[in-house]
Motif scaffolding. Structure first.
Motif, PDB file in Angstrom:
ATOM      1  N   GLY A 166       0.818  -1.210   0.000  1.00 16.70           N
ATOM      2  CA  GLY A 166       0.000   0.000   0.000  1.00 16.70           C
ATOM      3  C   GLY A 166       0.849   1.255   0.000  1.00 16.70           C
ATOM      4  N   ARG A 167       0.190   2.413  -0.177  1.00 17.42           N
ATOM      5  CA  ARG A 167       0.875   3.694  -0.256  1.00 17.42           C
ATOM      6  C   ARG A 167       1.089   4.397   1.082  1.00 17.42           C
ATOM      7  NH1 ARG A 167       0.989   7.245  -4.131  1.00 17.42           N
ATOM      8  NH2 ARG A 167       2.417   8.217  -2.675  1.00 17.42           N
ATOM      9  N   PRO A 168       0.174   4.304   2.051  1.00 18.19           N
ATOM     10  CA  PRO A 168       0.354   5.102   3.275  1.00 18.19           C
ATOM     11  C   PRO A 168       1.612   4.697   4.035  1.00 18.19           C
ATOM     12  CG  PRO A 168      -1.874   4.206   3.115  1.00 18.19           C
ATOM     13  CD  PRO A 168      -1.071   3.534   2.068  1.00 18.19           C
ATOM     14  N   GLU A 169       2.225   5.678   4.706  1.00 24.30           N
ATOM     15  CA  GLU A 169       3.399   5.414   5.554  1.00 24.30           C
ATOM     16  C   GLU A 169       2.941   5.015   6.959  1.00 24.30           C
ATOM     17  OE1 GLU A 169       3.659   8.391   3.640  1.00 24.30           O
ATOM     18  OE2 GLU A 169       5.113   7.590   2.197  1.00 24.30           O
ATOM     19  N   SER A 170       2.000   4.077   7.019  1.00 30.05           N
ATOM     20  CA  SER A 170       1.486   3.640   8.320  1.00 30.05           C
ATOM     21  C   SER A 170       0.823   2.280   8.158  1.00 30.05           C
ATOM     22  CB  SER A 170       0.469   4.645   8.886  1.00 30.05           C
ATOM     23  OG  SER A 170      -0.655   4.744   8.026  1.00 30.05           O
ATOM     24  N   TYR A 171       0.737   1.597   9.283  1.00 30.47           N
ATOM     25  CA  TYR A 171       0.089   0.282   9.316  1.00 30.47           C
ATOM     26  C   TYR A 171      -0.504   0.091  10.707  1.00 30.47           C
ATOM     27  CZ  TYR A 171      -0.358  -4.767   9.936  1.00 30.47           C
ATOM     28  OH  TYR A 171      -0.828  -6.008  10.239  1.00 30.47           O
ATOM     29  N   THR A 172      -1.706  -0.478  10.763  1.00 28.76           N
ATOM     30  CA  THR A 172      -2.370  -0.768  12.031  1.00 28.76           C
ATOM     31  C   THR A 172      -2.538  -2.268  12.166  1.00 28.76           C
ATOM     32  OG1 THR A 172      -3.563   1.344  12.005  1.00 28.76           O
ATOM     33  CG2 THR A 172      -4.428  -0.397  13.424  1.00 28.76           C
ATOM     34  N   ASP A 173      -1.974  -2.818  13.220  1.00 29.46           N
ATOM     35  CA  ASP A 173      -2.054  -4.252  13.503  1.00 29.46           C
ATOM     36  C   ASP A 173      -3.080  -4.455  14.610  1.00 29.46           C
ATOM     37  OD1 ASP A 173      -1.716  -6.914  13.941  1.00 29.46           O
ATOM     38  OD2 ASP A 173       0.453  -6.855  14.232  1.00 29.46           O
ATOM     39  N   SER A 174      -4.203  -5.070  14.251  1.00 29.97           N
ATOM     40  CA  SER A 174      -5.280  -5.275  15.230  1.00 29.97           C
ATOM     41  C   SER A 174      -5.195  -6.624  15.918  1.00 29.97           C
ATOM     42  CB  SER A 174      -6.646  -5.144  14.529  1.00 29.97           C
ATOM     43  OG  SER A 174      -6.790  -3.853  13.954  1.00 29.97           O
ATOM     44  N   ASP A 175      -4.181  -7.414  15.571  1.00 27.75           N
ATOM     45  CA  ASP A 175      -4.019  -8.738  16.175  1.00 27.75           C
ATOM     46  C   ASP A 175      -3.146  -8.610  17.425  1.00 27.75           C
ATOM     47  OD1 ASP A 175      -3.971 -11.407  16.701  1.00 27.75           O
ATOM     48  OD2 ASP A 175      -2.512 -11.910  15.137  1.00 27.75           O
ATOM     49  N   ILE A 176      -3.772  -8.224  18.519  1.00 29.77           N
ATOM     50  CA  ILE A 176      -3.050  -8.004  19.771  1.00 29.77           C
ATOM     51  C   ILE A 176      -3.007  -9.305  20.576  1.00 29.77           C
ATOM     52  CG2 ILE A 176      -3.245  -6.924  22.029  1.00 29.77           C
ATOM     53  CD1 ILE A 176      -2.032  -5.054  20.199  1.00 29.77           C
ATOM     54  N   ALA A 177      -1.806  -9.682  21.018  1.00 30.64           N
ATOM     55  CA  ALA A 177      -1.630 -10.829  21.918  1.00 30.64           C
ATOM     56  C   ALA A 177      -0.561 -10.433  22.928  1.00 30.64           C
ATOM     57  CB  ALA A 177      -1.238 -12.086  21.146  1.00 30.64           C
ATOM     58  N   PHE A 178      -0.987 -10.071  24.124  1.00 28.46           N
ATOM     59  CA  PHE A 178      -0.053  -9.590  25.131  1.00 28.46           C
ATOM     60  C   PHE A 178       0.918 -10.706  25.523  1.00 28.46           C
ATOM     61  CE2 PHE A 178      -3.612  -6.571  25.966  1.00 28.46           C
ATOM     62  CZ  PHE A 178      -2.915  -5.430  25.612  1.00 28.46           C
ATOM     63  N   GLY A 179       2.166 -10.315  25.728  1.00 25.97           N
ATOM     64  CA  GLY A 179       3.221 -11.265  26.026  1.00 25.97           C
ATOM     65  C   GLY A 179       4.047 -11.639  24.808  1.00 25.97           C
ATOM     66  N   GLU A 180       3.545 -11.370  23.585  1.00 22.74           N
ATOM     67  CA  GLU A 180       4.287 -11.676  22.366  1.00 22.74           C
ATOM     68  C   GLU A 180       5.264 -10.554  22.029  1.00 22.74           C
ATOM     69  OE1 GLU A 180       1.812 -12.538  19.080  1.00 22.74           O
ATOM     70  OE2 GLU A 180       1.122 -14.473  19.864  1.00 22.74           O
ATOM     71  N   THR A 181       6.319 -10.926  21.298  1.00 19.04           N
ATOM     72  CA  THR A 181       7.273  -9.949  20.782  1.00 19.04           C
ATOM     73  C   THR A 181       6.975  -9.692  19.312  1.00 19.04           C
ATOM     74  OG1 THR A 181       8.999 -10.642  22.319  1.00 19.04           O
ATOM     75  CG2 THR A 181       9.713  -9.439  20.360  1.00 19.04           C
ATOM     76  N   ARG A 182       6.860  -8.457  18.930  1.00 19.80           N
ATOM     77  CA  ARG A 182       6.647  -8.076  17.538  1.00 19.80           C
ATOM     78  C   ARG A 182       7.845  -7.242  17.087  1.00 19.80           C
ATOM     79  NH1 ARG A 182       0.914  -8.253  16.804  1.00 19.80           N
ATOM     80  NH2 ARG A 182       0.307 -10.186  17.868  1.00 19.80           N
ATOM     81  N   CYS A 183       8.357  -7.570  15.903  1.00 18.02           N
ATOM     82  CA  CYS A 183       9.451  -6.804  15.293  1.00 18.02           C
ATOM     83  C   CYS A 183       8.988  -6.373  13.910  1.00 18.02           C
ATOM     84  CB  CYS A 183      10.729  -7.638  15.196  1.00 18.02           C
ATOM     85  SG  CYS A 183      11.487  -8.014  16.793  1.00 18.02           S
ATOM     86  N   TYR A 184       8.678  -5.107  13.760  1.00 15.36           N
ATOM     87  CA  TYR A 184       8.134  -4.603  12.508  1.00 15.36           C
ATOM     88  C   TYR A 184       9.252  -4.030  11.634  1.00 15.36           C
ATOM     89  CZ  TYR A 184       3.646  -5.045  14.873  1.00 15.36           C
ATOM     90  OH  TYR A 184       2.554  -5.528  15.528  1.00 15.36           O
ATOM     91  N   ALA A 185       9.227  -4.414  10.359  1.00 15.59           N
ATOM     92  CA  ALA A 185      10.173  -3.900   9.369  1.00 15.59           C
ATOM     93  C   ALA A 185       9.401  -3.591   8.096  1.00 15.59           C
ATOM     94  CB  ALA A 185      11.289  -4.902   9.101  1.00 15.59           C
ATOM     95  N   VAL A 186       9.925  -2.650   7.299  1.00 12.73           N
ATOM     96  CA  VAL A 186       9.228  -2.168   6.111  1.00 12.73           C
ATOM     97  C   VAL A 186      10.166  -2.244   4.913  1.00 12.73           C
ATOM     98  CG1 VAL A 186       7.913  -0.247   5.102  1.00 12.73           C
ATOM     99  CG2 VAL A 186       7.924  -0.591   7.591  1.00 12.73           C
TER     100      VAL A 186
END
Length: 455
Positions: A313-333
């Motif tokens: 997509g074009r926007p310089e943003s992303y929303t992740d609605s899959d929340i699971a507390f205790g997990e580690t997320r590493c976001y890269a673009v």
């Protein structure tokens, strides 16, 4: 006088004679049945910077339709060319002869009933970098090719034959009656050469070294990869994760961008919709972004393929609605550019990692009511709606300005409480707090305190 037989009767007699003469005669031999693995379908090729991921399914049947397949290995070939505008790659003997063997995937024999694959079977066998050991029929396989300098050198398919044809044409020109003077023509600059492409083909090999039907030819462009964005900024709430990043300087923008402003002032008003126009030259599609979660990809296989979190997509943003507390997320673009019908993703941005920690307290309970009877004070309040609610903590004090203290160590699960530890005539102040299941638990603000006098 004997009457000659009719034409129809003569034909019938001939057919009867032929049938009698053919009784007991051997029919011509049938052509030998050639068994080879079925065609590999669903070949997918994607380029991420200098790595090319080739994905396909190992054949599980033969071209005759019988199962299991007679397949002992799958071979993957690649060829770099510079096709003319509109020209498509075609597979053939010349193509295969000029191509490079990228990888050979060993396919283990089908298991007999009751047999099981031993742990670690085939770990030392040759194979692609993105998997370990032999594979089974029907497995999804990913191999990885790292693009080195040799991969950017184009090859002309059937080059020797073409050179001979060019030599014959030159000889014919020399045998002519002199060279005619060329007519003057206006100078036209040479068109830009089409980009190099690297094409991939895979096919199965039988136990008798018979090649199955080749897969479709899938290609990737060999152009400079787009630049990487900076590390994304990550923020999260109890409902979603917000990922934002800055556009790199190499981003390919639309020819007409309605948000473009002539001023360097970031608060300048946009110019509004652009005027209708026709570009003088064809311009590529604007760049898009691909967002990945690369947590855990550093372990295991050398070059694991990250999974896209959403379509480009074009926007310089992303929303992740899959929340699971205790997990580690590493976001890269990565930036994705289109080159004609082909696509290329640039290098990965630095990853931003975050451990999703539940620090979000429940809402304060509401609607609490206290009722005194002969030997206790009963409390009731409205239930909270949080999905991770563990219960409620009851607070009590004996003065309006006193700090309320909890009654009991464990939260109560119901929305009622009966306080029997009272002194008749004593006035008590009560409040209640909601408690969630986080470790350590989060406490809501106290509810509005209420007072009641014991009987």
């Amino acid at each position: 006088m004997t009457r000659p037989p009719s034409a129809g009767r003569a034909v019938a007699v001939w057919l009867l004679g032929a049938a009698v003469a053919g009784c007991g005669a051997k029919a011509p031999p049938l052509p030998p049945l050639i068994i080879a693995p079925e065609r590999i379908g669903g070949l997918e090729v994607n380029r991420l910077d200098d790595l090319v991921y080739v994905e396909f399914e190992v054949p599980s049947s033969n071209t005759t339709g019988d199962v299991p397949a007679d397949v002992v290995r799958v071979e993957v070939y690649a060829l770099t060319t510079q096709p003319a505008e509109g020209e498509e790659e075609e597979f053939g003997e010349d193509w295969l002869e000029a191509a490079t063997l990228v990888d050979t995937i060993v396919v283990r024999p089908p298991l007999l009933p009751g047999m099981e694959v031993e742990a670690g079977d085939g770990e030392d066998e040759p194979g692609g970098e993105a998997r370990a050991g032999p594979v089974s029929q029907g497995d999804e396989v990913t191999i990885v090719e790292r693009l080195v300098a040799e991969a950017f050198v184009p090859v002309t398919v059937g080059e020797e034959q073409q050179e001979e044809e060019d030599g014959d044409e030159e000889q014919d020109d020399d045998d002519g009656e002199g060279n005619a003077r060329p007519l003057p023509m206006p100078y036209v600059g040479p068109p830009l050469p089409p980009p190099l492409i690297r094409s991939y083909v895979a096919f199965g090999i039988s136990s008798r070294d018979r090649e199955g039907e080749p897969s479709s030819i899938e290609s990737i462009p060999l152009v400079d990869a787009p630049g990487a964005p900076g590390p994304p900024a990550v923020e999260y709430t109890e409902a979603s994760v917000s990922v934002t990043w800055e556009a790199p300087d190499t981003l390919r923008m639309p020819v007409q961008d309605p948000s473009y402003a002539v001023s360097d002032d970031p608060d300048a008003e946009p110019l509004g919709p652009p005027l209708p126009a026709t570009p003088i030259i064809e311009w590529g599609e604007p760049s898009r972004y691909v967002v990945y979660d690369v947590a855990g990809l550093g372990a295991g296989l050398p070059f694991p393929r990250p999974e896209r979190l959403q379509p480009p997509g074009r926007p310089e943003s992303y929303t992740d609605s899959d929340i699971a507390f205790g997990e580690t997320r590493c976001y890269a673009v990565r930036v994705l550019d289109a080159v004609g019908d082909l696509e290329i993703e640039g290098p990965e941005s630095p990853a931003t990692c975050v451990v999703l920690t539940d620090t979000f307290a429940p809402a304060a309970p509401t609607g609490m009511v206290a009722v005194a009877d002969d030997d206790a004070i009963s409390l009731v309040w409205n239930a909270n709606s949080e999905s991770d609610l563990a219960g409620y903590r009851i607070l009590r004090g004996t003065a309006a300005d006193a700090t309320l203290q909890p009654l009991g160590l464990e939260p109560v699960e119901r929305t009622t409480y009966r306080d029997a530890r009272i002194v008749p005539g004593q006035r008590y102040w009560y409040a209640v707090q909601a408690v969630d299941t986080a470790v350590p638990p989060n406490l809501s603000p106290p509810s509005e305190p209420i007072a009641e006098t014991a009987r």
